[in-house]
Design an enzyme around this catalytic site. Structure first.
Site, PDB file in Angstrom:
ATOM      1  N   LYS A   1      47.825  32.899  41.825  1.00 26.64           N
ATOM      2  CA  LYS A   1      47.221  34.185  41.469  1.00 26.64           C
ATOM      3  C   LYS A   1      47.823  34.754  40.179  1.00 26.64           C
ATOM      4  O   LYS A   1      47.108  35.199  39.278  1.00 26.64           O
ATOM      5  CB  LYS A   1      47.389  35.178  42.633  1.00 26.64           C
ATOM      6  CG  LYS A   1      47.019  36.606  42.303  1.00 26.64           C
ATOM      7  CD  LYS A   1      45.559  36.751  41.885  1.00 26.64           C
ATOM      8  CE  LYS A   1      45.299  38.018  41.112  1.00 26.64           C
ATOM      9  NZ  LYS A   1      44.879  39.132  41.890  1.00 26.64           N
TER      10      LYS A   1
ATOM     11  N   CYS B   1      46.217  44.864  36.842  1.00 23.55           N
ATOM     12  CA  CYS B   1      46.395  43.451  37.197  1.00 23.55           C
ATOM     13  C   CYS B   1      46.884  42.650  36.006  1.00 23.55           C
ATOM     14  O   CYS B   1      48.013  42.187  35.967  1.00 23.55           O
ATOM     15  CB  CYS B   1      45.072  42.884  37.696  1.00 23.55           C
ATOM     16  SG  CYS B   1      44.352  43.941  38.953  1.00 23.55           S
TER      17      CYS B   1
HETATM   18  N1  SAJ Z   1      39.735  42.647  28.064  1.00 23.75           N
HETATM   19  C1  SAJ Z   1      39.711  42.383  26.703  1.00 23.75           C
HETATM   20  N2  SAJ Z   1      38.990  41.297  26.250  1.00 23.75           N
HETATM   21  C2  SAJ Z   1      38.306  40.488  27.112  1.00 23.75           C
HETATM   22  C3  SAJ Z   1      38.347  40.756  28.491  1.00 23.75           C
HETATM   23  C4  SAJ Z   1      39.071  41.839  28.930  1.00 23.75           C
HETATM   24  O1  SAJ Z   1      40.317  43.091  25.891  1.00 23.75           O
HETATM   25  O2  SAJ Z   1      37.655  39.548  26.624  1.00 23.75           O
HETATM   26  C5  SAJ Z   1      40.506  43.785  28.578  1.00 23.75           C
HETATM   27  C6  SAJ Z   1      39.649  44.780  29.388  1.00 23.75           C
HETATM   28  O3  SAJ Z   1      39.009  45.683  28.548  1.00 23.75           O
HETATM   29  C7  SAJ Z   1      40.702  45.427  30.281  1.00 23.75           C
HETATM   30  C8  SAJ Z   1      41.684  44.282  30.537  1.00 23.75           C
HETATM   31  O4  SAJ Z   1      41.441  43.312  29.533  1.00 23.75           O
HETATM   32  O5  SAJ Z   1      41.383  46.467  29.599  1.00 23.75           O
HETATM   33  C9  SAJ Z   1      41.559  43.643  31.905  1.00 23.75           C
HETATM   34  O6  SAJ Z   1      40.185  43.558  32.279  1.00 23.75           O
HETATM   35  P1  SAJ Z   1      39.523  42.253  32.928  1.00 23.75           P
HETATM   36  O7  SAJ Z   1      38.089  42.538  33.094  1.00 23.75           O
HETATM   37  O8  SAJ Z   1      39.894  41.061  32.151  1.00 23.75           O
HETATM   38  O9  SAJ Z   1      40.282  42.075  34.304  1.00 23.75           O
HETATM   39  P2  SAJ Z   1      40.635  43.045  35.547  1.00 23.75           P
HETATM   40  O10 SAJ Z   1      42.049  43.514  35.363  1.00 23.75           O
HETATM   41  O11 SAJ Z   1      39.598  44.081  35.762  1.00 23.75           O
HETATM   42  O12 SAJ Z   1      40.561  41.992  36.767  1.00 23.75           O
HETATM   43  C10 SAJ Z   1      41.408  40.851  36.743  1.00 23.75           C
HETATM   44  C11 SAJ Z   1      40.577  39.603  37.097  1.00 23.75           C
HETATM   45  N3  SAJ Z   1      41.354  38.391  36.832  1.00 23.75           N
HETATM   46  C12 SAJ Z   1      40.824  37.326  36.155  1.00 23.75           C
HETATM   47  O13 SAJ Z   1      39.689  37.336  35.702  1.00 23.75           O
HETATM   48  C13 SAJ Z   1      41.686  36.140  35.998  1.00 23.75           C
HETATM   49  C14 SAJ Z   1      40.163  39.647  38.563  1.00 23.75           C
HETATM   50  O14 SAJ Z   1      39.501  38.457  38.942  1.00 23.75           O
HETATM   51  C15 SAJ Z   1      41.394  39.865  39.457  1.00 23.75           C
HETATM   52  O15 SAJ Z   1      41.039  39.950  40.833  1.00 23.75           O
HETATM   53  C16 SAJ Z   1      42.026  41.173  39.041  1.00 23.75           C
HETATM   54  O16 SAJ Z   1      42.454  41.036  37.679  1.00 23.75           O
HETATM   55  C17 SAJ Z   1      43.208  41.453  39.961  1.00 23.75           C
HETATM   56  O17 SAJ Z   1      43.064  42.300  40.862  1.00 23.75           O
HETATM   57  O18 SAJ Z   1      44.235  40.775  39.851  1.00 23.75           O
END
Ligand code: SAJ
Length: 408
Positions: free
Chosen positions: A203, A257
């Site tokens: 994870k 996360c």
């Molecule tokens: N972000 C970027 N660029 C991207 C993607 C995201 O800058 O291309 C930023 C987002 O704006 C945000 C942050 O990253 O600020 C995190 O957002 P996210 O959509 O990437 O992820 P989370 O934190 O909402 O959810 C993640 C997910 N993990 C993965 O995809 C590996 C989710 O599946 C997990 O269940 C979750 O963390 C968790 O609870 O751990």
């Protein structure tokens, strides 16, 4: 005795409890916060998520109940927060440990405790197993422990609860199978059984991989700005290669996360996690980088009044109402500390003000700003982009196609 008791009714525990109940499992949801429990008992949900209200109704029709007191159950699913210690970067297991102690005070023999919260590799060995030394129960004989980390993404939680694959780490294959049969009541994805340490590490690895990928995109954004190149076009073309998949640069990585879990590895393996640590630093540098861009654009366009700058989006990402570790809030801290500036903020997903300078009405926000910084790609701004046509726009999310719009 109820079949499943879900401990912690936040972003993960609540949808998990609801989907189990909707799948005809006998479920009780427990949270230490009486206000949250009373909102749920009054028939309302506590955050916005696609499909959550319908699922809530369905679960209530099937008889789910919510309370603050731990009760005996066959299976406990623990979904409490797991923050990290800012100084040591190691996990703070206190919520997990008190949940386990509270379970042990009420549970009976043959109980299974499943931890869903993300935990650093080794947490169960280091912090959870020792709790059993002072208990009347023997771990592995009377009570069983397992780790089934959640993987759902805010914004698509309900779909991902059903279709994502899952990992269940346990000490004993038969116990793993019992837990699998409970998750199989709603999960259509593959459910992989493994040991606890592997489940813990997997994870954290998933979220760390994403953090590093985003850091790469953010570093490219800085390099391309300096070199006069268009980072978004470069990533778009590079991603056409069948083995390249670069994520999007942005104003920083928020949420509870991705911006937290990589620290667990840095905290426990400081001399071995150099890349992971650098990626965290790159992502944490982005709010300050956005501010640098704002200053450069103000100089270029002759804008002198920082109070006419407006930041669109306060949540940590699009179409959620969660502000934890939000890049906009980090940026606000930097401005408060270094500039003392009073700028405007607006977020259509937030019904209450969470920050000084937050304007609750979009048109009033627009009327009080000349330079709009798009921090979050909410559906709302995509649908109202034409309203920014008279403004100077800095788009940190690459969603604006207005002529003359600035990017990271
Ligand atoms: N972000 C970027 N660029 C991207 C993607 C995201 O800058 O291309 C930023 C987002 O704006 C945000 C942050 O990253 O600020 C995190 O957002 P996210 O959509 O990437 O992820 P989370 O934190 O909402 O959810 C993640 C997910 N993990 C993965 O995809 C590996 C989710 O599946 C997990 O269940 C979750 O963390 C968790 O609870 O751990």
């Amino acid at each position: 005795m109820c079949k499943v008791c879900v401990i912690g009714l936040g972003y993960i525990g609540l949808p998990t409890a609801l989907i189990l109940a909707a799948s005809d499992v006998d479920v009780v949801g427990i949270d230490y916060n009486p206000e949250l429990v009373s909102i749920l008992n009054s028939g309302k949900t506590t955050f916005k998520e696609d499909g959550l209200d319908e699922l809530f109704q369905n679960a209530r029709d099937k008889g789910i109940s919510f309370g603050t007191k731990y009760i005996p159950a066959k299976i406990y699913i623990v979904a409490v927060p797991t923050p990290y210690n800012e100084q040591t970067k190691k996990i703070d297991p206190s919520y997990i440990c008190s949940a386990i102690s509270d379970i042990l005070a009420v549970c009976q023999k043959d109980t299974i405790i499943v931890i869903e919260s993300t935990i650093s590799p080794g947490t169960i060995d280091r912090y959870v197993r020792p709790i059993f030394h002072d208990s009347k129960y023997t771990l592995g004989e009377d009570i069983h422990i397992a780790h089934a980390p959640e993987r759902i993404i805010p914004g698509k939680m309900i779909t991902e609860l059903i279709y994502n694959s899952r990992t269940i780490g346990s000490d004993n294959g038969a116990i793993g199978e019992q837990i699998k049969s409970v998750y199989s009541t709603f999960c259509k994805g593959e459910i992989v059984l493994t040991n606890i340490r592997t489940a813990e590490m997997t994870k954290v690895v998933e979220n760390t991989f994403r953090d590093i990928n985003i850091a790469f995109a953010n570093e490219l954004a800085k390099i391309c700005r300096q070199g006069g190149m268009d980072v978004n076009e470069i990533i778009r073309i590079a991603n056409m290669h069948p083995r390249v998949n670069i994520l999007q640069p942005g104003p920083g990585v928020g949420g509870h996360c991705i911006s937290v879990d990589p620290w667990f590895l840095v905290g426990d393996y400081p001399s071995l996690s150099l890349l992971i640590h650098e990626a965290r630093k790159v992502n944490d540098s982005m709010p300050a980088y956005v501010l640098k861009r704002v200053n450069a654009i103000m100089a270029e366009t002759g804008q002198a009044d920082i109070s006419r700058v407006g930041f669109y989006g306060i949540t940590y990402k699009e179409d959620v109402d969660d502000i934890r570790e939000s890049p906009t809030l980090q940026l606000n801290e930097i401005m408060k500390n270094h500039l003392g500036a009073y700028v405007r903020f607006y977020d259509p997903m937030l019904k209450n003000a969470v920050i000084d300078g937050q304007i609750m009405d979009f048109d009033t926000f627009l009327a009080s700003t000349d330079l709009v910084v798009i921090m979050v790609a909410h559906k709302h701004i995509k649908e109202n982009m034409d309203k920014l046509s008279e403004k100077i726009v800095l788009d940190t999310r690459n969603i604006c196609r207005l002529p003359g719009c600035y990017h990271l």
